[in-house]
Structures are given as structure tokens and as C-alpha cells.
Design an enzyme around this catalytic site. Sequence first.
Site, mmCIF file in Angstrom:
data_model
loop_
_atom_site.group_PDB
_atom_site.id
_atom_site.type_symbol
_atom_site.label_atom_id
_atom_site.label_comp_id
_atom_site.label_asym_id
_atom_site.label_seq_id
_atom_site.Cartn_x
_atom_site.Cartn_y
_atom_site.Cartn_z
ATOM 1 N N CYS A 51 0.825 -1.211 0.000
ATOM 2 C CA CYS A 51 0.000 0.000 0.000
ATOM 3 C C CYS A 51 0.855 1.256 0.000
ATOM 4 O O CYS A 51 0.333 2.364 0.081
ATOM 5 C CB CYS A 51 -0.938 -0.001 1.200
ATOM 6 S SG CYS A 51 -0.110 0.335 2.774
ATOM 7 N N CYS A 54 4.772 1.566 4.050
ATOM 8 C CA CYS A 54 6.133 1.437 4.593
ATOM 9 C C CYS A 54 7.021 2.562 4.075
ATOM 10 O O CYS A 54 7.806 3.143 4.827
ATOM 11 C CB CYS A 54 6.740 0.085 4.224
ATOM 12 S SG CYS A 54 5.892 -1.335 4.955
ATOM 13 N N CYS A 192 2.759 -2.414 10.896
ATOM 14 C CA CYS A 192 1.859 -2.037 9.795
ATOM 15 C C CYS A 192 1.437 -0.588 9.980
ATOM 16 O O CYS A 192 0.356 -0.324 10.433
ATOM 17 C CB CYS A 192 0.663 -2.986 9.769
ATOM 18 S SG CYS A 192 -0.334 -2.808 8.296
ATOM 19 N N CYS A 232 4.680 -1.222 29.473
ATOM 20 C CA CYS A 232 3.737 -0.155 29.141
ATOM 21 C C CYS A 232 3.623 0.850 30.288
ATOM 22 O O CYS A 232 3.541 0.469 31.450
ATOM 23 C CB CYS A 232 2.371 -0.785 28.861
ATOM 24 S SG CYS A 232 1.127 0.407 28.383
ATOM 25 N N CYS A 252 -5.767 0.820 32.149
ATOM 26 C CA CYS A 252 -5.161 -0.135 31.215
ATOM 27 C C CYS A 252 -6.168 -0.430 30.107
ATOM 28 O O CYS A 252 -7.368 -0.546 30.345
ATOM 29 C CB CYS A 252 -4.795 -1.408 31.971
ATOM 30 S SG CYS A 252 -4.384 -2.801 30.912
ATOM 31 N N CYS A 258 -6.853 -4.207 23.722
ATOM 32 C CA CYS A 258 -5.416 -3.972 23.521
ATOM 33 C C CYS A 258 -4.639 -5.288 23.448
ATOM 34 O O CYS A 258 -4.816 -6.178 24.272
ATOM 35 C CB CYS A 258 -4.876 -3.119 24.668
ATOM 36 S SG CYS A 258 -3.140 -2.704 24.482
ATOM 37 N N CYS A 279 0.284 4.425 19.925
ATOM 38 C CA CYS A 279 -1.005 3.751 19.790
ATOM 39 C C CYS A 279 -1.748 3.608 21.115
ATOM 40 O O CYS A 279 -2.934 3.912 21.206
ATOM 41 C CB CYS A 279 -0.796 2.383 19.146
ATOM 42 S SG CYS A 279 0.286 2.461 17.707
ATOM 43 N N CYS A 288 0.345 -5.193 15.506
ATOM 44 C CA CYS A 288 0.734 -5.156 14.090
ATOM 45 C C CYS A 288 2.163 -5.598 13.825
ATOM 46 O O CYS A 288 2.554 -5.715 12.671
ATOM 47 C CB CYS A 288 0.451 -3.785 13.480
ATOM 48 S SG CYS A 288 1.657 -2.511 13.887
#
Lengths: 306, 470
Positions: A51, A54, A192, A232, A252, A258, A279, A288
Amino acid sequence: MSISRREFLKYCAGAGVALGTSGILLPEIVGALEKAAAGNPPVAWIQGGGCTGCSVSLLNTVHPNIADVLLKIISLKYHPTVMAAWGEKAADSLYDMAEKNKGKFFLAVEGTVVTGADGKCCTPGKFKGKEVTFIKLMVDMGSQAAAVLALGQCGSYGGIPAAKPNPSESMGVSEFFKLYKIKTPVINIPGCPPHPDWIVGTIAHVLMFGVPELDSHGRPKLFYGTNVHDNCPYRSYYEEKKFAKFFGDEGCRVELGCKGPESNADCWKRGWNNKVNWCIHNSLCLGCTEPGFPDSFSPMYVKTTG
Amino acid sequence: MTKLHIDPMTRIEGHLKIEVDIEGGKVVDAKSMGTLFRGFEIILKDRDPRDASQLVQRICGVCPTAHGTASVRCLDNAFGVKPPTNGRIIRNLIYGSDYLMSHILHFYHLAALDYVKGPDTAPFIPRYEGDYRLDPKINKIAVEQYIKALDIKQKTHQMVALFGGRAPIVYGMVVGGATEVPTVDKMISMKWRLQEIKDFIDNTYLPTVYLVAGAYRDLFSVGVGCKNLVSFGVFPLDDDEKSFLLKSGSYTKGKDLPLDQAQVKEYVKYSFYDDKTTGLHPSKGATISDHNKKGAYSYVKAPRYRDLPHEGGPLSRMWVTNPVLSKHANKFLGIDEKKEIRFRDLGGKAFSILGRIAARAEECKLVADAMDKWIMELKPGTPSCVKVEVPKEAEGFGLTEAPRGALGHWISIKNQKIENYQVVAATIWNASPKDDMGNLGPIEQALIGTPVKDIKNPFNVARVVRAFDP
């Protein structure tokens, strides 16, 4: 000046983070790379069932900026989205480059390897007077390259086109090479899209020190070696069992769907787009960077892990 | 007659092959051929409908937020929900930032090398030779701007990521609104980044477009095309969507008509899809490949509006909306700066290679200026999203305008799963092959009549195609 591999790894892993930027390559490294660039082997970048995401992500690299990457560091001999030429002049230059640099050049593969209808589902051009399928291009270029950088979820593991029912019969580069008995080493740079630092950092490592240490999924450990959930910033909420119930809620994100617990990448410290966001801060991780994305991580907005 | 194959067509998104017949120094026939099949619509079937807005973004990495926007609008419609004001504005800001990215990237990094001679190093060589007309001093400035624009492009993606989570491919748009509650801090972060981008558009991008255009004036009459235009409308200005920054409507056979989505159909006679799926409205559409179909020459279907080819993109939106242009346009046209000129004042010049490039630059300014106001309309600390539930059975559609043309998604849901999902993507309007009635697609029509001075260095063919930003 030169730089040791050990120093390089240290910089990639953390120095930029400590400085509060997402830049991985400090000026000293860029300097060393530039010096080496004149003699560096060329890089050819080809696209299969992709697509262009990248490439668009690569253009977002901050330190070094993309102009330095393209003009001073990498000798980019073929890239369908940025190169000046088109048609025959562009196509033939790829085969001429490969002939001249047999066994020496690096091949970056963006997009999935589409094999459907004997390759008819993806014909990236007319090379040396003949319409060529992506299968043939991969055999011709892949077998002559020193190493392949399999970009993104598509190049690494097949990506979204290879999701059920895989209508174009697509697969990642490693799987394709196994099928066609091509022995060229493959480095996966999934995501991705992948973070530009992962692409530039891996290319820099390859040019200066060779293939970096890879994990069991073929990814450089220096970028994909840590678990997102374990590191995280929202982890303490998980321990306290405070879970966000809707987007914008504190807590969370596991109950929103998630996939941090199953994901391995350094987004948690690197951030995205010069570290303005990432994200999980925005909503959640969808996994991803992992083999099996998206099928193994569907449905996306339902708790399936943690 | 000479046949010329341009394969690959580089500096575009995706895989495109162009075949033209040249006679007497002009293109007399043209074929636009999409050479990639992935089958996204087939992949979407049987999935959780909410996953669609993520998966479809991977159709195009240059305009993922376009597919994201069409998809969340399609899901809003099917789920029967309306985003709150913050949700609407955040979507506009994410999408608007990506518009700026896409337009700037198109001019400087995809199209410019057809007019500007790059330095003698890869990736600027190899190149075709013979029709670079810029004065060496101006050429040098343009090359410097190519580099500067890379930095600007990267910063527009920082703006996308502020509320999108990251770019390209964002997480911040979901059915029911947007994921983040706006903070004053984020609003200011976006505002000061936007100032730098606006300054670049006003003082670098726009003047350079007209400067380059001045050296290639004949290209205002090359690449006319089908002269039917369609816009689905984009950037809702109120929560009830009574008005849009760029309006919906069509210009069909010289008449202005209101938009009616029921008039969209996809034809496949010349595409590698089963003939029995031809002529369907996308809500009833199907994607059944037939890779060896005789007579077919493209993996792109042929969408038609009111059964006619229609061009999409900045030219269509600017023609339909007809806004006031920048002062740079006045200067270029030699019209007093105090006088307001509107897009349609360009007349026939608009339907050309440079008309499309100028439309894109003018639109970029329009969007950037509007975004500056939208940021201040956010309500910090209040929700951006409403609660949603996946309906058991529903149908819906979502229309928007991708930077490169009209974009629509259609969904039907059964047992809380996707039963059918159809995408009529922006570029397939423009890059489509012939339809069942025998009408050529918009790019094919625009190519016919294009002068090709030197068949070994076919600049104009590439210029016509790239001006559509496929």
C-alpha cells in the site's frame, strides 16, 4: 570516525529516548555512515502487494532526516515511489544494477509476495522488454541479493492481503524463499507500518556491521526485543485492576481489546512521529508487529488477551 | 502508429501500467491498467464490522485516513450513531492534516520531477531528458524545496498523530467518533505545527506551483479529460452535516447536479471480474475475480456516475465548490489583487495537467486555513465518542473525498458480522478502464490528444497521468 557495534546498539536501544527524541542515530553515527556511503553497496526497493505505507513511514524519519538518508547514507538505486525515471528506463536500471552488483546489493521488499493466478495478480512492470510477475522479480532479485529486508507485516509474514481467505495467495518473503529454495538471508522488519527508526536502524546496522541478531520470528532483537505490555506506562493500572471502559477513559486498555500483552516492539519508549503520540496512549495496540496479524488478533476491539 | 508501454508508472501509489498509441505526434488511444489484485472486499467478509475501519486503511498507505474516514462514516450510518462535536472535529483535523501531507507530497515528491531536473545522483538518476524548461536558478530553488518539503511532510504527519495516535495508518478514528479527549496542550501542539505548514503553503508551495506553471504554459491545454466531475463532499462543518468545507455535487455534461449516491454503479466488462457482477450499485456489489477473462485489461473496476465516466480529485471539488483563490492566482493571471477570483474563472484552463496541479495547491491552502479555526472549536475535557453496539442486522454507507477523488464504502451486516463490504476507491474513478458502454476512463480520455514530441522521452504522457495523483 568509526563507531563500535556495541555503541551503535546502545544508541539504537536507548540514547535517543533519554534525550527525549525518537531519533536513534546520533550525529556521530550519521557521520560514520556518510563516510562509508561512497563505498556502500546499493539498495534496491521493490513493491509487491503493498500500500506504500512502509515507504510513507520511512519518509517520516527524523534523525537522520530522510534527505540525509536518501542523499548521503543509502545509495538507493531503485524505488518505484520516489525514483525520477519511469517505464523502461526505470525497469531496466534495476536489472542492470543487479547484474553489476551481483551478491552485493541489498533488496528491500515492501508489500506481500502475491502468487495468485501464477503471479498474474501482481505484475510490477515490463523489465528488459518482458512483462514480469512479482514471483519472477522476487526470484531474479532475491537470489542475487546479499540480504533481503522484508518490510512491514506484508513483507515479513504476508500481512493483510494474506488474511483469510487470502484471495491473492500472498505470503511473506521468508515463506516464499523456502518454497523457491532461495538461500538469501532475510531480515523481517514488521509493523503495519514499521516505525521509520526500525527501518533506518536496521539498514544502518546491515551496512556497517552486517545482519543484526534476530529473534525466532526473524526480527532484529534491538527493536523487537521487549514486550509492550510488560513495559507499558499504563502497566500499573493493570496491576491495580483499573481498566479503561471506553475510549478516553483512564486505565489499562486490555478490556478495550489492547493486544500489548502479545506484542513485542519498543513503541512504548520510542513513541511515534517524533514521539508526539503512540497507539496505546491514543487507544490501544492491535499487534501489528506480530506474525498472524490481523487474523490472530481479531476481533480487534474485543478483549482477547491479558 | 507506435505503441508505447509505460510499465511501471512510477511515483504513484500502487501498480499502474499505461499503454498509448501514438500517431502524428499525438496520443490516439490509451489504456490504463491496474496490475495488482489483493481482494480486500473478500477479506472483510465475516469479520467484526468495527475491524473494517482498521483493515481498509491498509488499502492505501498514502491516504489511509481517507479509507478510515469513509469506513467510520459507513459504520456510523449502519450502527445509527452520530459522533459528538469533538469527534467530528478531531476526525476533520486528523484527515485535514493528512490532506496537507498528501497534496504536498504529490507536488514535490511525486509530480515535480516531471518539470524539475534533480541532481545527478540516485534516486534522481536515471531520468528522461529533453523537456526541463526551468531557468537553472529557479530549478535550483525547486530542488532545495524538494528537500524542505520532506521535512514539512514529516511534520504534517506529526499533526496526524497528535489525535490519530501515529501516522501513516491511524488509530484515532472509530465508529461513534474519535478516541482521544482533546486537551489544551494538544490543541496548542497542533496549532503551532499548523502555523509552520501554513507558512510553507502560502509562501513556498503556492508561489512555486505558479512559477513552474509559467514555464510550461502549454500544459494548461493538455490533458482535458472527460469534463464530467463528481465530488462526494468532505469535512462536515456542523454535527448534522448541513454543510461541508468542500461540497458534494456533480458537473455532468455541463450541468451542475446535486449528488445522488444511488447513481453510482461499477462496470467490469474490461476488468478481471466475473461478467455477471457488472452494472451493480455498490450496496449490491460483488467482487468475484476472473483472472483469465478474455478482453479484460485491468484489475480496476469501472465506476460510473449517472452511467458516465466522472473525474474525481481537487479539480472536481474546486469546480463544484468554486471558492475564492489565493492572491498568487491573481498574480499569475495578471488580474488586480483586489479583485476576488474564483476557481471557475480559470475556465477551460482548469481541465488540464496544470489545472489539476493548481487546484490541488489552492485546495491545500483552503483546508489549512479552515483547520486553524477548527482547532479552536474543540471542547477540551469533553467526550469525543459515543457508546456503540454492533447491530444484529444493518446496512449503511459512508461517503467522503480522498485527496485524489470521490470515495465511498458500503456495508451490510448480518448476525453482527460483515456480510458484504464494497469500496469504490478514489483512484478507480480516474484510472478505470473502459465501461460496458465503451466509454474510456477519465485518465484514458485525458491522454487522448496529448502531444508526444519525443517518443524516447515521453514526458507529457507521464505528466497527464501523475496530475491525477493516482
